[in-house]
Design a protein around this motif. Structure first.
Motif, PDB file in Angstrom:
ATOM      1  N   MET A 241     -10.689  -5.458   7.501  1.00 13.23           N
ATOM      2  CA  MET A 241     -11.180  -4.099   7.379  1.00 13.23           C
ATOM      3  C   MET A 241     -10.081  -3.226   6.779  1.00 13.23           C
ATOM      4  SD  MET A 241     -13.307  -3.633  10.919  1.00 13.23           S
ATOM      5  CE  MET A 241     -14.676  -4.717  11.339  1.00 13.23           C
ATOM      6  N   VAL A 242     -10.326  -2.760   5.536  1.00 10.93           N
ATOM      7  CA  VAL A 242      -9.317  -2.034   4.759  1.00 10.93           C
ATOM      8  C   VAL A 242      -9.599  -0.540   4.871  1.00 10.93           C
ATOM      9  CG1 VAL A 242      -8.285  -1.733   2.479  1.00 10.93           C
ATOM     10  CG2 VAL A 242      -9.100  -3.992   3.186  1.00 10.93           C
ATOM     11  N   ARG A 243      -8.519   0.216   5.002  1.00  9.54           N
ATOM     12  CA  ARG A 243      -8.608   1.667   5.010  1.00  9.54           C
ATOM     13  C   ARG A 243      -7.622   2.210   3.960  1.00  9.54           C
ATOM     14  NH1 ARG A 243     -12.363   0.143   7.130  1.00  9.54           N
ATOM     15  NH2 ARG A 243     -13.196   0.640   9.216  1.00  9.54           N
ATOM     16  N   TYR A 244      -7.982   3.363   3.317  1.00  5.66           N
ATOM     17  CA  TYR A 244      -7.216   3.934   2.220  1.00  5.66           C
ATOM     18  C   TYR A 244      -6.619   5.273   2.640  1.00  5.66           C
ATOM     19  CZ  TYR A 244     -10.153   0.616  -0.327  1.00  5.66           C
ATOM     20  OH  TYR A 244     -10.798  -0.513  -0.760  1.00  5.66           O
ATOM     21  N   TYR A 283      -2.340  14.318 -13.167  1.00  2.37           N
ATOM     22  CA  TYR A 283      -1.775  14.056 -11.840  1.00  2.37           C
ATOM     23  C   TYR A 283      -1.630  12.548 -11.667  1.00  2.37           C
ATOM     24  CZ  TYR A 283      -2.813  18.889 -10.486  1.00  2.37           C
ATOM     25  OH  TYR A 283      -2.857  20.259 -10.398  1.00  2.37           O
ATOM     26  N   THR A 284      -0.554  12.170 -10.970  1.00  7.13           N
ATOM     27  CA  THR A 284      -0.315  10.769 -10.624  1.00  7.13           C
ATOM     28  C   THR A 284      -0.333  10.660  -9.100  1.00  7.13           C
ATOM     29  OG1 THR A 284       1.039  10.443 -12.594  1.00  7.13           O
ATOM     30  CG2 THR A 284       1.269   8.835 -10.817  1.00  7.13           C
ATOM     31  N   ILE A 285      -1.222   9.818  -8.583  1.00  6.34           N
ATOM     32  CA  ILE A 285      -1.428   9.677  -7.140  1.00  6.34           C
ATOM     33  C   ILE A 285      -1.169   8.226  -6.753  1.00  6.34           C
ATOM     34  CG2 ILE A 285      -3.150   9.769  -5.294  1.00  6.34           C
ATOM     35  CD1 ILE A 285      -4.431  12.082  -6.710  1.00  6.34           C
ATOM     36  N   ILE A 286      -0.391   8.031  -5.694  1.00  2.00           N
ATOM     37  CA  ILE A 286      -0.139   6.704  -5.138  1.00  2.00           C
ATOM     38  C   ILE A 286      -1.079   6.521  -3.949  1.00  2.00           C
ATOM     39  CG2 ILE A 286       1.559   5.121  -4.199  1.00  2.00           C
ATOM     40  CD1 ILE A 286       2.068   5.979  -7.091  1.00  2.00           C
ATOM     41  N   VAL A 287      -1.915   5.490  -4.022  1.00  2.00           N
ATOM     42  CA  VAL A 287      -2.909   5.207  -2.976  1.00  2.00           C
ATOM     43  C   VAL A 287      -2.493   3.930  -2.268  1.00  2.00           C
ATOM     44  CG1 VAL A 287      -5.329   4.723  -2.503  1.00  2.00           C
ATOM     45  CG2 VAL A 287      -4.712   6.357  -4.282  1.00  2.00           C
ATOM     46  N   GLN A 288      -2.565   3.970  -0.920  1.00  2.00           N
ATOM     47  CA  GLN A 288      -2.218   2.799  -0.100  1.00  2.00           C
ATOM     48  C   GLN A 288      -3.471   2.261   0.573  1.00  2.00           C
ATOM     49  OE1 GLN A 288      -0.124   3.250   3.727  1.00  2.00           O
ATOM     50  NE2 GLN A 288       1.439   1.860   2.894  1.00  2.00           N
ATOM     51  N   ALA A 289      -3.625   0.930   0.517  1.00  2.00           N
ATOM     52  CA  ALA A 289      -4.713   0.244   1.218  1.00  2.00           C
ATOM     53  C   ALA A 289      -4.105  -0.603   2.322  1.00  2.00           C
ATOM     54  CB  ALA A 289      -5.518  -0.625   0.240  1.00  2.00           C
ATOM     55  N   THR A 290      -4.598  -0.446   3.567  1.00  2.00           N
ATOM     56  CA  THR A 290      -4.052  -1.139   4.743  1.00  2.00           C
ATOM     57  C   THR A 290      -5.193  -1.776   5.503  1.00  2.00           C
ATOM     58  OG1 THR A 290      -2.341   0.563   4.885  1.00  2.00           O
ATOM     59  CG2 THR A 290      -2.625  -0.880   6.801  1.00  2.00           C
ATOM     60  N   ASP A 291      -4.994  -3.054   5.908  1.00  2.00           N
ATOM     61  CA  ASP A 291      -6.021  -3.708   6.733  1.00  2.00           C
ATOM     62  C   ASP A 291      -5.772  -3.367   8.205  1.00  2.00           C
ATOM     63  OD1 ASP A 291      -3.821  -5.260   7.343  1.00  2.00           O
ATOM     64  OD2 ASP A 291      -4.501  -7.026   6.259  1.00  2.00           O
ATOM     65  N   MET A 292      -6.386  -4.144   9.099  1.00  2.00           N
ATOM     66  CA  MET A 292      -6.353  -3.832  10.535  1.00  2.00           C
ATOM     67  C   MET A 292      -6.875  -2.407  10.758  1.00  2.00           C
ATOM     68  SD  MET A 292      -5.406  -6.598  11.920  1.00  2.00           S
ATOM     69  CE  MET A 292      -5.187  -6.031  13.597  1.00  2.00           C
ATOM     70  N   GLU A 293      -7.877  -2.042   9.936  1.00  2.00           N
ATOM     71  CA  GLU A 293      -8.516  -0.734  10.045  1.00  2.00           C
ATOM     72  C   GLU A 293      -7.518   0.403   9.894  1.00  2.00           C
ATOM     73  OE1 GLU A 293     -12.381  -0.984  12.666  1.00  2.00           O
ATOM     74  OE2 GLU A 293     -10.661  -1.678  13.830  1.00  2.00           O
ATOM     75  N   GLY A 294      -6.523   0.142   9.019  1.00  2.00           N
ATOM     76  CA  GLY A 294      -5.574   1.181   8.714  1.00  2.00           C
ATOM     77  C   GLY A 294      -4.424   1.316   9.680  1.00  2.00           C
ATOM     78  N   ASN A 295      -4.255   0.396  10.636  1.00  2.00           N
ATOM     79  CA  ASN A 295      -3.157   0.460  11.590  1.00  2.00           C
ATOM     80  C   ASN A 295      -1.857   0.227  10.845  1.00  2.00           C
ATOM     81  OD1 ASN A 295      -1.197  -0.202  13.631  1.00  2.00           O
ATOM     82  ND2 ASN A 295      -2.903  -0.503  15.048  1.00  2.00           N
ATOM     83  N   LEU A 296      -1.038   1.239  10.764  1.00  3.35           N
ATOM     84  CA  LEU A 296       0.206   1.158   9.994  1.00  3.35           C
ATOM     85  C   LEU A 296       1.253   0.302  10.670  1.00  3.35           C
ATOM     86  CD1 LEU A 296       0.494   4.861   8.796  1.00  3.35           C
ATOM     87  CD2 LEU A 296      -0.469   2.912   7.591  1.00  3.35           C
ATOM     88  N   ASN A 297       1.148   0.112  12.033  1.00  7.01           N
ATOM     89  CA  ASN A 297       2.155  -0.679  12.745  1.00  7.01           C
ATOM     90  C   ASN A 297       1.951  -2.160  12.556  1.00  7.01           C
ATOM     91  OD1 ASN A 297       3.460   1.628  13.769  1.00  7.01           O
ATOM     92  ND2 ASN A 297       1.963   1.773  15.441  1.00  7.01           N
ATOM     93  N   PHE A 298       0.692  -2.590  12.520  1.00 10.09           N
ATOM     94  CA  PHE A 298       0.417  -4.028  12.506  1.00 10.09           C
ATOM     95  C   PHE A 298      -0.348  -4.472  11.252  1.00 10.09           C
ATOM     96  CE2 PHE A 298       0.322  -2.403  16.899  1.00 10.09           C
ATOM     97  CZ  PHE A 298       1.453  -3.022  17.385  1.00 10.09           C
ATOM     98  N   GLY A 299      -0.907  -3.540  10.509  1.00 10.77           N
ATOM     99  CA  GLY A 299      -1.663  -3.920   9.319  1.00 10.77           C
ATOM    100  C   GLY A 299      -0.765  -4.211   8.118  1.00 10.77           C
ATOM    101  N   LEU A 300      -1.330  -4.963   7.200  1.00 11.92           N
ATOM    102  CA  LEU A 300      -0.648  -5.266   5.941  1.00 11.92           C
ATOM    103  C   LEU A 300      -1.154  -4.300   4.872  1.00 11.92           C
ATOM    104  CD1 LEU A 300      -0.863  -9.154   6.015  1.00 11.92           C
ATOM    105  CD2 LEU A 300       1.007  -7.690   6.795  1.00 11.92           C
ATOM    106  N   SER A 301      -0.250  -3.858   3.987  1.00 13.64           N
ATOM    107  CA  SER A 301      -0.577  -2.795   3.025  1.00 13.64           C
ATOM    108  C   SER A 301      -0.241  -3.219   1.607  1.00 13.64           C
ATOM    109  CB  SER A 301       0.179  -1.505   3.370  1.00 13.64           C
ATOM    110  OG  SER A 301      -0.131  -1.060   4.673  1.00 13.64           O
ATOM    111  N   ASN A 302      -0.859  -2.469   0.691  1.00 15.61           N
ATOM    112  CA  ASN A 302      -0.580  -2.606  -0.737  1.00 15.61           C
ATOM    113  C   ASN A 302      -0.881  -1.263  -1.391  1.00 15.61           C
ATOM    114  OD1 ASN A 302       0.265  -3.874  -3.045  1.00 15.61           O
ATOM    115  ND2 ASN A 302      -1.056  -5.666  -2.741  1.00 15.61           N
TER     116      ASN A 302
END
Length: 847
Positions: A241-244, A283-302
């Motif tokens: 489950m990916v969150r942006y 405009y230049t925007i950096i977007v992050q996609a994180t799994d684990m429903e967006g949990n920044l502590n345990f999810g993996l990001s790109n």
């Protein structure tokens, strides 16, 4: 006691995390032993972290209420084949029952140690006989092989390597039980093995850079673009489950957070007003996609980059750089730029929002000017499209308004600087004189005598504000040279008689062109055309048509005569209808011929019952036109009278007779034709005979050997005897034959006469028969070919040999490039052929 405590703790934690921790049954009973939990010091926060980490333990507790105490101490799960049990002591037989085999869950990416036991499989007949166990299916005996194995004696099934759910998420195996002889003891049972997902894959964007656009001035909530990332993990769990979210925005103007992204869908929208392309275009925007429903502590990001371009709208009206412009233009000039209007527009260059359109709203009611837009600079070029007259307008005051090709955006008002005044001054120049009526039409009768005044063709000078100018006239084009013009006043006088029938007159109009030139600085001239319509007078008599014809010697009902008419160069009423008359004298004309009028022509024929000898007759006819007074013309028509066939056509013989030849002349002509044909026939017979004789002579003399009237070509001698270093002694005829006889066999000069008896040739008969001549010649030729003693012995023959030197000397000594005087008088001794050279190069002084 300890088992009850662990059970209550697990149930409590399960209820607190609301489904985040999914408990599943674990085949290893020691996994959740009290000592293990106590050793790890697991608390609720640590268990939550453990559930959402990369290891992501999934625990399943499948314990019945009546067996909770034994849940952590019973042996590994045992799968028993469904079959028949032993008879009880009471003699009753146990009923066969089928088992529903629960799925076997194996976590992916396990670290081992391997092989790792999963389940035990047994048959209830293993106490009576020896059983051998085996498994089949994909992962066992089918590729990928040896992922799973089984102890054939104990029935323990193992996994031999780490599993990858993204490669394969489940396996279907079949377990078999046979005796020592290979006989099936139990029916095969199905084993389903599911690979439990772990969070081992990061979200991946399809593109590293995404491009989007949004109109400037967009309201908050306006959709901009969409980004999406794919996670290979199980999307039914938090692992997939990916969150942006937006990490950064560059630049920060007007605020740092101009955009937001939907955390679940990846749609980017505006959150604040103030987008202005003229201030920030991208405009230049950096977007992050994180799994684990967006949990920044345990999810993996790109991350990925979104480039948002602010597109232009027409929110800036064009503004002229000045409120007034000026220019000047010479009169009578067109397609010249007289003023340049500059404009400023902040919108996107070279777009409809930037392109300027200029309009003249006042000051030019007759349309003398237009304004064209420079496609590069966007300036307005005031251009003259209709000549201006200094005498009419000395200046123009134009009011100009500028707008864009595209309409202004909603809510944008036009600027006051979009309107300006343009002053155009007209410069006076010397204009050419002009003829008020051009071309000028007049009517005159043809035939007026020379010196007649036709018209005064005068011009006017448009330069009224300048000092009075003098105009002079001249003739520019007078095709027939019939006219002259007075130089000062433009009076037209004839110099010859005007003739309407002249080739220079087209459709009764004669045209001449005149030139009027002023004395301005510089001088200017204008042209005028005079068209004279010539009225016809009866000055041309009619002419008879045709001048020759033919008629039958005897009139019949099918042939009535010859149709005649007349041509007149004049026009009506001075032309037809025409009157045709036969003259009274000589009287034979009216005695033999008659003429009658039919409509607009007449018919000439023979008098009734009249017969004329074949021949050519000249019949005079008088033709009169309808002019006032009429003009007459006496013409002669040549009529051929000839015999005719039944259709009224002249026969060939009759045509000859009509030409004036008598019967005797016709017979003489036929005799001459016969004699000429006879001579041609005799000549052809003679040519054939000569050809036959020439072919007969070829039996005696070959045409190639006949030297008469032929040119014989000999070999060229080259540069002379001294220029060729050849030993010609070998080609000389020897004086004796002794050296030939003394030669060994096989060595002989081929140009020597062989020493053998000569051949005998056939003797020609004294009185040969003409038919035997060819045979005699062929026999003699065959004998000569076979005679080795006959010349030329098949060799090269030497005809003439002049020796090793030449008494004449070499011509190469005449070297024209040698310096000094040379005496060429000896050329006179060489004969008349060299007399010309002796005269050219010999002695004597030049004249």
């Amino acid at each position: 006691m300890q088992s009850n405590f662990c059970e209550k703790q697990l149930v409590f934690w399960y209820e607190q995390i609301h489904g985040v921790l999914h408990l599943q049954y674990v085949n290893d009973p020691d996994f959740l032993s009290f000592d293990f939990v106590k050793t790890l010091q697991i608390t609720l926060p640590s268990l939550l972290a453990l559930a959402s980490s990369a290891i992501n333990f999934f625990i399943v507790l499948k314990v019945a209420e009546d067996k909770k105490k034994e849940a952590f101490h019973e042996p590994p799960p045992v799968i028993v084949f469904p079959g028949s049990g032993r008879n009880s002591s009471t003699g009753l037989r146990r009923q066969k029952r089928d088992w529903v085999i629960p799925p076997i869950n194996v976590a992916e990416n396990s670290r081992g140690p391997f092989p790792q036991m999963l389940v035990s499989i047994r048959s209830d007949q293993d106490q009576d006989i020896s059983i051998r166990y085996s498994i089949t299916g994909v992962g066992a005996d089918q590729p990928p092989n040896e992922v799973f194995s089984i102890d054939p004696v104990l029935g323990k099934m193992f996994v031999t390597k780490p599993l990858d759910r993204e490669h394969r998420s489940s396996y279907h195996l079949r377990a078999h039980a046979v005796d020592m002889n290979g006989n099936q003891v139990e029916n095969p049972i199905d084993l389903y093995i599911f690979v439990i997902d772990m969070n081992d894959n990061r979200p991946e964007f399809k593109n590293q850079v995404y491009n989007g656009s949004v109109d400037e001035g967009s309201k908050p909530g306006t959709y901009v673009m969409h980004l999406s990332a794919f996670d290979a993990d199980d999307n039914t769990t938090a692992n997939g489950m990916v969150r942006y979210r937006i990490l950064s925005q560059t630049p920060h103007s007007p605020i740092p957070n101009m955009f937001t992204i939907n955390s679940e869908t990846g749609d980017i929208v505006t959150v604040a007003p103030g987008l202005d392309r003229e201030k920030v275009s991208q405009y230049t925007i950096i977007v992050q996609a994180t799994d684990m429903e967006g949990n920044l502590n345990f999810g993996l990001s790109n991350t990925a980059t979104a480039i948002i371009t602010v597109t232009d709208i027409n929110d800036n009206p064009p503004m002229l750089t000045s409120r007034t412009f000026s220019g000047e233009v010479p009169e009578n000039r067109v397609d010249v730029v007289v003023a340049n209007l500059t404009v400023i527009d902040a919108d996107q260059p070279h777009s409809p929002n930037w392109n300027a359109i200029y309009r003249i709203i006042s000051g030019d009611p007759t349309g003398h000017f237009t304004i064209r837009t420079d496609p590069v600079t966007n300036d307005g070029m005031v251009t003259v499209v209709k000549p201006v007259d200094f005498e009419m307008n000395r200046a123009f005051m134009l009011t100009v308004v500028v707008s864009n090709q595209a309409h202004l955006a909603s809510g944008i008002q036009s600027s006051l600087q979009s309107t300006a005044g343009v002053t155009i001054s007209v410069q006076d120049v010397n204009e050419p004189p002009y003829f008020p009526t051009n071309p000028k039409h007049i009517r005159f009768e043809e035939g007026v005598p020379a010196g007649t005044t036709l018209e005064t063709f005068s011009a006017s000078d448009p330069d009224r504000l300048q000092m009075q100018q003098i105009i002079r006239y001249s003739k520019l084009n007078d095709p027939a040279n019939w006219l002259s013009i007075n130089r000062t006043n433009g009076q037209i006088v004839t110099t010859a008689v005007l003739d309407r029938e002249s080739s220079y007159v087209k459709n009764n109009i004669y045209e001449a062109t005149f030139l009027a030139t002023d004395n301005g600085s510089p001088a200017a001239s204008g042209t005028g055309t005079l068209q004279i319509y010539l009225i016809d007078i009866n000055d041309n008599p009619p002419a008879l048509i045709p001048r020759e014809s033919q008629i039958c010697e005897r009139m019949n009902r099918n042939v009535n005569g010859v149709n005649i008419t007349a041509a007149d160069a004049d026009t009506d009423p001075n032309a037809g209808p025409f009157v045709f008359e036969l003259p009274i004298f000589p009287t034979s004309i009216r005695r033999n011929w008659t003429i009658s009028r039919i409509s607009n022509y007449a018919r000439l024929g023979l008098q009734n019952q009249r017969y004329l000898e074949p021949g050519v007759y000249e019949v005079p006819i008088t033709v009169s036109d309808s002019g006032n007074p009429p003009l007459s013309n006496r013409s002669v028509i040549k009529v051929k009278v000839c015999p005719c066939d039944r259709n009224g056509d002249c026969t060939t013989l009759g045509a000859v007779a009509a030409a004036g030849l008598g019967t005797g002349a016709i017979i003489s002509i036929l005799i001459c034709i016969i004699i000429l044909l006879s001579m041609v026939l005799l000549f052809v017979v003679w040519i054939k005979r000569r050809e036959k004789e020439r072919q007969t002579k070829q039996l005696l003399i070959d045409p190639e050997d006949d030297v008469r009237d032929n040119i014989l070509k000999y070999d060229e001698e080259g540069g002379g005897e001294e220029d060729q270093d050849y030993d010609l002694s070998q080609l000389q005829q020897p004086d004796s034959l002794e050296h030939i006889i003394s030669k060994p066999p096989g060595v002989r000069r081929v140009d020597e006469r062989p020493i053998i008896p000569e051949s005998q040739y056939p003797i020609r008969p004294v009185v040969p028969h003409p038919g035997d001549i060819g045979d005699f010649i062929h026999e003699g030729l065959r004998a000569a070919d076979n005679d080795p003693t006959a010349p030329p012995y098949d060799s090269l023959l030497v005809f003439d040999y002049e020796g090793s030197g030449s008494t004449a000397g070499s011509v190469s000594s005449l070297n024209s490039s040698s310096t000094g005087d040379q005496d060429y008088d000896y050329l006179n001794d060489w004969g008349p052929r060299f007399k010309k050279l002796a005269d050219m190069y010999g002695g004597g002084d030049d004249d």
